[in-house]
Structure formats: C-alpha cells, structure tokens
Design a protein around this motif. Structure first.
Motif, PDB file in Angstrom:
ATOM      1  N   THR A  28      11.324  16.010  -5.726  1.00 51.65           N
ATOM      2  CA  THR A  28      10.309  14.961  -5.642  1.00 51.65           C
ATOM      3  C   THR A  28       8.974  15.548  -5.225  1.00 51.65           C
ATOM      4  O   THR A  28       8.903  16.620  -4.623  1.00 51.65           O
ATOM      5  N   ARG A  29       7.906  14.811  -5.533  1.00 50.33           N
ATOM      6  CA  ARG A  29       6.557  15.218  -5.157  1.00 50.33           C
ATOM      7  C   ARG A  29       5.993  14.315  -4.063  1.00 50.33           C
ATOM      8  O   ARG A  29       4.785  14.309  -3.816  1.00 50.33           O
ATOM      9  N   ALA A  30       6.874  13.579  -3.412  1.00 52.25           N
ATOM     10  CA  ALA A  30       6.432  12.679  -2.344  1.00 52.25           C
ATOM     11  C   ALA A  30       6.203  13.456  -1.058  1.00 52.25           C
ATOM     12  O   ALA A  30       6.742  14.552  -0.874  1.00 52.25           O
ATOM     13  N   GLY A  31       5.427  12.880  -0.166  1.00 55.40           N
ATOM     14  CA  GLY A  31       5.251  13.477   1.145  1.00 55.40           C
ATOM     15  C   GLY A  31       6.561  13.397   1.917  1.00 55.40           C
ATOM     16  O   GLY A  31       7.438  12.598   1.599  1.00 55.40           O
ATOM     17  N   HIS A  32       6.689  14.229   2.947  1.00 49.09           N
ATOM     18  CA  HIS A  32       7.961  14.264   3.662  1.00 49.09           C
ATOM     19  C   HIS A  32       7.748  14.561   5.134  1.00 49.09           C
ATOM     20  O   HIS A  32       6.962  15.423   5.493  1.00 49.09           O
ATOM     21  N   SER A  33       8.450  13.815   5.977  1.00 48.92           N
ATOM     22  CA  SER A  33       8.420  14.057   7.413  1.00 48.92           C
ATOM     23  C   SER A  33       9.855  14.010   7.906  1.00 48.92           C
ATOM     24  O   SER A  33      10.554  13.018   7.720  1.00 48.92           O
ATOM     25  N   ARG A  34      10.298  15.097   8.529  1.00 45.32           N
ATOM     26  CA  ARG A  34      11.702  15.177   8.947  1.00 45.32           C
ATOM     27  C   ARG A  34      11.800  15.784  10.330  1.00 45.32           C
ATOM     28  O   ARG A  34      11.134  16.756  10.645  1.00 45.32           O
ATOM     29  N   ARG A  35      12.637  15.186  11.181  1.00 47.69           N
ATOM     30  CA  ARG A  35      12.796  15.736  12.528  1.00 47.69           C
ATOM     31  C   ARG A  35      13.569  17.050  12.472  1.00 47.69           C
ATOM     32  O   ARG A  35      14.270  17.336  11.504  1.00 47.69           O
ATOM     33  N   ARG A  36      13.482  17.813  13.531  1.00 50.05           N
ATOM     34  CA  ARG A  36      14.123  19.129  13.559  1.00 50.05           C
ATOM     35  C   ARG A  36      15.583  18.978  13.969  1.00 50.05           C
ATOM     36  O   ARG A  36      15.922  18.995  15.146  1.00 50.05           O
ATOM     37  N   HIS A  37      16.459  18.864  12.985  1.00 48.88           N
ATOM     38  CA  HIS A  37      17.874  18.685  13.278  1.00 48.88           C
ATOM     39  C   HIS A  37      18.465  19.914  13.947  1.00 48.88           C
ATOM     40  O   HIS A  37      19.423  19.820  14.710  1.00 48.88           O
ATOM     41  N   HIS A  38      17.888  21.075  13.651  1.00 53.77           N
ATOM     42  CA  HIS A  38      18.418  22.298  14.256  1.00 53.77           C
ATOM     43  C   HIS A  38      18.280  22.223  15.771  1.00 53.77           C
ATOM     44  O   HIS A  38      19.224  22.474  16.517  1.00 53.77           O
ATOM     45  N   VAL A  43      21.391   8.562  -0.284  1.00 58.20           N
ATOM     46  CA  VAL A  43      21.726   9.975  -0.449  1.00 58.20           C
ATOM     47  C   VAL A  43      21.817  10.400  -1.909  1.00 58.20           C
ATOM     48  O   VAL A  43      21.735  11.594  -2.216  1.00 58.20           O
ATOM     49  N   GLY A  44      21.987   9.446  -2.821  1.00 57.20           N
ATOM     50  CA  GLY A  44      22.061   9.804  -4.233  1.00 57.20           C
ATOM     51  C   GLY A  44      20.820   9.443  -5.016  1.00 57.20           C
ATOM     52  O   GLY A  44      20.863   9.342  -6.245  1.00 57.20           O
ATOM     53  N   THR A  45      19.709   9.262  -4.320  1.00 58.83           N
ATOM     54  CA  THR A  45      18.472   8.854  -4.978  1.00 58.83           C
ATOM     55  C   THR A  45      18.054   9.844  -6.066  1.00 58.83           C
ATOM     56  O   THR A  45      18.014  11.056  -5.848  1.00 58.83           O
ATOM     57  N   ASP A  46      17.715   9.299  -7.223  1.00 59.07           N
ATOM     58  CA  ASP A  46      17.246  10.111  -8.347  1.00 59.07           C
ATOM     59  C   ASP A  46      15.792  10.511  -8.088  1.00 59.07           C
ATOM     60  O   ASP A  46      14.943   9.645  -7.886  1.00 59.07           O
ATOM     61  N   PRO A  47      15.480  11.804  -8.061  1.00 56.40           N
ATOM     62  CA  PRO A  47      14.096  12.222  -7.805  1.00 56.40           C
ATOM     63  C   PRO A  47      13.109  11.642  -8.807  1.00 56.40           C
ATOM     64  O   PRO A  47      11.940  11.434  -8.479  1.00 56.40           O
ATOM     65  N   ALA A  48      13.580  11.337 -10.021  1.00 58.99           N
ATOM     66  CA  ALA A  48      12.690  10.770 -11.034  1.00 58.99           C
ATOM     67  C   ALA A  48      12.159   9.406 -10.598  1.00 58.99           C
ATOM     68  O   ALA A  48      11.024   9.044 -10.916  1.00 58.99           O
ATOM     69  N   GLU A  49      12.961   8.655  -9.850  1.00 51.97           N
ATOM     70  CA  GLU A  49      12.526   7.340  -9.389  1.00 51.97           C
ATOM     71  C   GLU A  49      11.395   7.479  -8.373  1.00 51.97           C
ATOM     72  O   GLU A  49      10.446   6.691  -8.378  1.00 51.97           O
ATOM     73  N   ILE A  50      11.505   8.453  -7.504  1.00 48.92           N
ATOM     74  CA  ILE A  50      10.449   8.682  -6.518  1.00 48.92           C
ATOM     75  C   ILE A  50       9.184   9.205  -7.200  1.00 48.92           C
ATOM     76  O   ILE A  50       8.075   8.762  -6.914  1.00 48.92           O
ATOM     77  N   ASN A  51       9.358  10.140  -8.109  1.00 47.57           N
ATOM     78  CA  ASN A  51       8.201  10.714  -8.798  1.00 47.57           C
ATOM     79  C   ASN A  51       7.482   9.675  -9.662  1.00 47.57           C
ATOM     80  O   ASN A  51       6.270   9.750  -9.850  1.00 47.57           O
ATOM     81  N   LEU A  72       1.862   5.356  -2.637  1.00 45.00           N
ATOM     82  CA  LEU A  72       2.076   6.317  -1.563  1.00 45.00           C
ATOM     83  C   LEU A  72       3.509   6.238  -1.043  1.00 45.00           C
ATOM     84  O   LEU A  72       3.961   5.179  -0.613  1.00 45.00           O
ATOM     85  N   VAL A  73       4.203   7.361  -1.073  1.00 48.38           N
ATOM     86  CA  VAL A  73       5.589   7.419  -0.609  1.00 48.38           C
ATOM     87  C   VAL A  73       5.735   8.583   0.368  1.00 48.38           C
ATOM     88  O   VAL A  73       5.318   9.701   0.071  1.00 48.38           O
ATOM     89  N   ASP A  85       0.807  -1.217   0.000  1.00 47.97           N
ATOM     90  CA  ASP A  85       0.000   0.000   0.000  1.00 47.97           C
ATOM     91  C   ASP A  85       0.840   1.266   0.000  1.00 47.97           C
ATOM     92  O   ASP A  85       0.339   2.345  -0.323  1.00 47.97           O
ATOM     93  N   GLY A  86       2.107   1.156   0.388  1.00 43.02           N
ATOM     94  CA  GLY A  86       2.921   2.369   0.417  1.00 43.02           C
ATOM     95  C   GLY A  86       4.319   2.116   0.945  1.00 43.02           C
ATOM     96  O   GLY A  86       4.674   0.992   1.316  1.00 43.02           O
ATOM     97  N   LEU A  87       5.105   3.185   0.996  1.00 40.78           N
ATOM     98  CA  LEU A  87       6.504   3.104   1.400  1.00 40.78           C
ATOM     99  C   LEU A  87       6.888   4.301   2.250  1.00 40.78           C
ATOM    100  O   LEU A  87       6.590   5.446   1.902  1.00 40.78           O
TER     101      LEU A  87
END
Length: 212
Positions: A149-159, A122-130, A138-139, A114-116
C-alpha cells in the motif's frame, strides 16, 4: 443566517465565523451570536458547509477490537487532537470482518469524510487501500501493515513492548494471542525472543503461541 445577522447587527461573514468558533471573532460577539442562535433553534448544516468548503471535518477511525484498552487510548488522543481543529470522529469496530470494514469506508466516502485512520482487517487487499489513496482520500494505517500500500502508516514498537513482557524472576513468559497473518507478529516474536535471552532463558525451551 440573514435574519440572525440582521437581528444582531453583524455581517453574515461575522455570524458565520462566530458559529464556527473562529478566533477572529471577539468573545463578546461570539457569546451574543451563540445565545441568539440557540434561542432561534439554529443548527449548523455540516452537509451544506462541506459542499462549500470541500471538507466535512469528519475523520473515520476503524479498528478490529474497540474493547482493547490500546485502541481506547488512540480514540482519546485522536478526539482531543482533532477536536482542537473542530473535527469529529466516526468510529467503527469491524471485528476483522472485511465487509464491515468496506461498508464503513463507503459510508465515509458518501459523507465526504476528510480521511480514515485504519487498523485493517488482516486480509485487506492492498489494492483497496491504494484505490482510496489514488482518489486523494487520506488514509493512515495503524498497528497492522498491508504490504504494497501507499498509505501513511503509524505503528507502535511491538519489539519494545514484548521486551517489557518478560519476567526474569519467574523464568517464564506469557504467550501472545495474535493473528498469524498480522504483521506485528514478527516484531513481537523478535521482542519475545530478545526478552527471554536478556533474562538468561533459552527461547528454545519455550513456545511462542500465535492464535486467532
């Protein structure tokens, strides 16, 4: 299922709901169905159900370092949340190897996942995600950005994480061992600089180390 339903005196629809732990079935009926199914050696055919519902209730999670405690917390949270919705998690440790990442993604597609949830190489091609997004797969990216990329994104606050790492008493800060290409480098560097300044330390006298 027909034989089980007849033996229990319930409809196939009720039997199916009970086997899927539906709240629409009374607890007593669910227990009877469970006991009878176990005695008969019945095993739920997830592949057949996926063909019927167009859902597999499987979600893939791929990261680069499965031993990182941060990812262990993510796995635990995902399993708890997805488990509440009768979904299971497939895990991949791609070790920043693009071929391992691609093989896992292909396996998910072949199993009609159903999703990923992906912390990408680190070198992922955005075309593969899109390509996945365009195919309505669902990514959600975590921890690392893949620009374009047009995928959803969740990232912790590294700052904020970096700010907590400063030690005003010792007047020193530990270097971060990170990939130069990882997007969070910028956030952690900014947090590192901010932490030193708040501690009254000149960032120019310290070195920010970024190693693979």
């Amino acid at each position: 299922m027909s034989h089980l339903a007849e033996r229990l005196g319930v409809s196939k629809a009720t039997l199916s709901l009970a086997l899927r732990n539906s709240p629409l079935v009374a607890d007593a009926t669910h227990e009877r169905v469970k006991r009878e199914a176990e005695a008969a050696g019945y095993i739920y055919n997830r592949s057949a159900a996926a063909l019927r519902t167009a859902r597999s209730n499987v979600v893939g999670v791929a990261v680069h370092d499965i031993l990182n405690p941060y990812f262990a917390e993510i796995f635990g949270a995902l399993e708890n949340t997805l488990g509440e919705n009768d979904q299971i998690v497939f895990i991949c440790n791609h070790r920043d190897d693009v071929e391992r990442q691609r093989t896992f993604v292909q396996a998910l597609l072949q199993h009609r996942a159903d999703g990923l949830v992906l912390c990408p190489w680190v070198g992922t091609d955005p075309a593969e995600i899109n390509h996945l997004v365009d195919a309505d797969f669902l990514v959600t990216l975590i921890c690392r950005d893949v620009e374009g990329t047009r995928a959803g994104h969740s990232r912790r606050r590294h700052h904020g994480y970096a700010q907590c790492g400063a030690s005003p008493d010792r007047r020193r800060a530990s270097p971060y061992r990170l990939s130069r290409r990882a997007a969070q480098i910028r956030d952690r560097h900014d947090g590192w600089v901010s932490a030193l300044r708040e501690a009254g330390i000149d960032p120019g006298t310290h070195r920010f180390i970024c190693l693979k």
